[in-house]
Design a protein around this motif. Sequence first.
Motif, short mmCIF file in Angstrom:
data_model
loop_
_atom_site.label_atom_id
_atom_site.label_comp_id
_atom_site.label_asym_id
_atom_site.label_seq_id
_atom_site.Cartn_x
_atom_site.Cartn_y
_atom_site.Cartn_z
N ALA A 125 62.97 21.21 13.10
CA ALA A 125 62.13 20.55 12.09
C ALA A 125 62.99 19.87 11.03
CB ALA A 125 61.20 21.57 11.44
N GLU A 126 64.03 20.55 10.59
CA GLU A 126 64.91 19.98 9.56
C GLU A 126 65.64 18.75 10.09
OE1 GLU A 126 68.70 21.65 7.03
OE2 GLU A 126 66.86 22.85 7.06
N GLY A 127 66.09 18.83 11.34
CA GLY A 127 66.79 17.69 11.93
C GLY A 127 65.89 16.49 12.12
N LEU A 128 64.67 16.71 12.61
CA LEU A 128 63.74 15.59 12.82
C LEU A 128 63.30 14.99 11.49
CD1 LEU A 128 61.49 16.80 15.78
CD2 LEU A 128 63.37 15.15 15.82
N ASN A 129 63.13 15.84 10.49
CA ASN A 129 62.77 15.32 9.17
C ASN A 129 63.88 14.43 8.61
OD1 ASN A 129 61.02 15.38 6.67
ND2 ASN A 129 62.92 16.23 5.84
N LEU A 130 65.13 14.86 8.80
CA LEU A 130 66.26 14.03 8.35
C LEU A 130 66.31 12.73 9.14
CD1 LEU A 130 68.78 13.59 6.64
CD2 LEU A 130 70.09 14.86 8.37
N ASN A 166 50.91 16.80 16.02
CA ASN A 166 49.77 17.32 16.77
C ASN A 166 49.95 18.82 16.97
OD1 ASN A 166 47.62 17.83 18.44
ND2 ASN A 166 48.46 16.75 20.22
N TYR A 167 49.21 19.62 16.22
CA TYR A 167 49.41 21.07 16.22
C TYR A 167 48.21 21.83 16.77
CZ TYR A 167 52.76 19.11 12.93
OH TYR A 167 53.73 18.32 12.34
N GLU A 168 47.31 21.12 17.42
CA GLU A 168 46.12 21.74 17.99
C GLU A 168 46.00 21.37 19.47
OE1 GLU A 168 44.39 23.87 16.32
OE2 GLU A 168 45.21 23.48 14.32
N PRO A 169 45.59 22.32 20.32
CA PRO A 169 45.39 23.73 20.00
C PRO A 169 46.73 24.45 19.85
CG PRO A 169 45.10 23.38 22.34
CD PRO A 169 45.31 22.02 21.74
N PRO A 170 46.79 25.49 19.05
CA PRO A 170 48.06 26.18 18.84
C PRO A 170 48.48 27.03 20.04
CG PRO A 170 46.30 27.31 17.68
CD PRO A 170 45.70 26.06 18.24
N GLN A 171 49.75 26.94 20.40
CA GLN A 171 50.30 27.87 21.39
C GLN A 171 50.56 29.22 20.73
OE1 GLN A 171 53.79 25.66 22.59
NE2 GLN A 171 52.76 24.82 24.38
N ALA A 172 50.99 29.17 19.49
CA ALA A 172 51.20 30.37 18.67
C ALA A 172 51.03 29.93 17.22
CB ALA A 172 52.59 30.95 18.90
N ARG A 173 50.23 30.65 16.47
CA ARG A 173 49.88 30.22 15.11
C ARG A 173 51.03 30.44 14.13
NH1 ARG A 173 44.48 29.17 15.40
NH2 ARG A 173 43.34 30.31 17.02
N LEU A 174 51.14 29.52 13.20
CA LEU A 174 52.20 29.59 12.19
C LEU A 174 52.10 30.87 11.37
CD1 LEU A 174 53.70 26.74 10.16
CD2 LEU A 174 52.82 28.70 8.89
N SER A 215 46.75 28.28 10.49
CA SER A 215 46.17 28.47 11.82
C SER A 215 46.67 27.46 12.84
CB SER A 215 44.64 28.41 11.74
OG SER A 215 44.15 29.47 10.95
N ALA A 216 47.53 26.55 12.41
CA ALA A 216 48.07 25.53 13.30
C ALA A 216 49.21 26.10 14.14
CB ALA A 216 48.56 24.34 12.49
N ASP A 217 49.63 25.34 15.14
CA ASP A 217 50.79 25.73 15.94
C ASP A 217 52.00 25.87 15.02
OD1 ASP A 217 51.75 25.75 19.01
OD2 ASP A 217 53.32 24.90 17.74
N ASN A 218 52.89 26.80 15.37
CA ASN A 218 54.05 27.03 14.50
C ASN A 218 55.01 25.85 14.42
OD1 ASN A 218 55.39 27.36 17.01
ND2 ASN A 218 55.16 29.59 16.91
N ALA A 219 54.81 24.83 15.26
CA ALA A 219 55.59 23.60 15.13
C ALA A 219 55.31 22.91 13.80
CB ALA A 219 55.28 22.64 16.28
N ALA A 220 54.19 23.26 13.17
CA ALA A 220 53.81 22.65 11.90
C ALA A 220 54.74 23.02 10.76
CB ALA A 220 52.37 23.03 11.54
N ILE A 221 55.73 23.86 11.01
CA ILE A 221 56.72 24.15 9.97
C ILE A 221 57.38 22.87 9.48
CG2 ILE A 221 58.61 24.57 11.61
CD1 ILE A 221 59.62 26.73 9.66
#
Length: 229
Positions: A125-130, A166-174, A215-221
């Motif tokens: 997440a940090e790398g993609l944000n940069l 796109n964080y829905e549907p979640p594979q694992a919730r944040l 409640s979103a997928d943990n990728a939403a970090i």
Amino acid sequence: DTVLLSLPNSNVAASVIDDVIDVIAARHCILDTTTGDPEQIEALGVRLAKKGASYLEANVAGSSVQMRERKAVLLLGGEADVVAAQEPLFSTLAKKRFHVGSVGAGSRFKLVHNLILGLNRAALAEGLNLAEALGFEAKRALEILKQTPATSGVMETKGSKMAARNYEPPQARLAQHHKDVRLILELAAKLEAKTPLSAAHRELLARAEELGFASADNAAIIEAYRAKG
């Protein structure tokens, strides 16, 4: 008789056992996939042993999708003979499984696993944000990064979600992983084990929850990075 539990946390698992404790007998084997507090899990094992019942941890390393495809890994905690007796069921659930010790060991090893996996997500997440801040399109950045030594399993499973937001549907919730990180930090503090990256990770997860992604997928970090202020 085998009873399979798969619950949000060890408090809920203990509550369920409370509800059925009077009917639990020596013929029962409680198979628990819950990621929880290792000390609570150990206490459950002791309590069930007093009823003559068996208790096994079968912590799942992997998402619900990976579990359906038998690609998840089981981390087993319990007596070796009880583990062996449940092998037909374990082989149905997952191709790979590891007996890591007695009751409580499964939960402890799962927290080690979740620490590393979660920090991999945070690093991506940090790398993609940069990359976005530098003017690169996240989708294109991923295509390139996957061809480099920086690639990872997390990049394959979570990268496209982060790029597309796109964080829905979640594979694992944040929020579920936030719970795990709190457990990791509590356990590390008791052992005086240094976990500075996990402490920073907790703050990122808390920020993502504040932004409405519990409640979103943990990728939403990644949204904790994208948020201004």
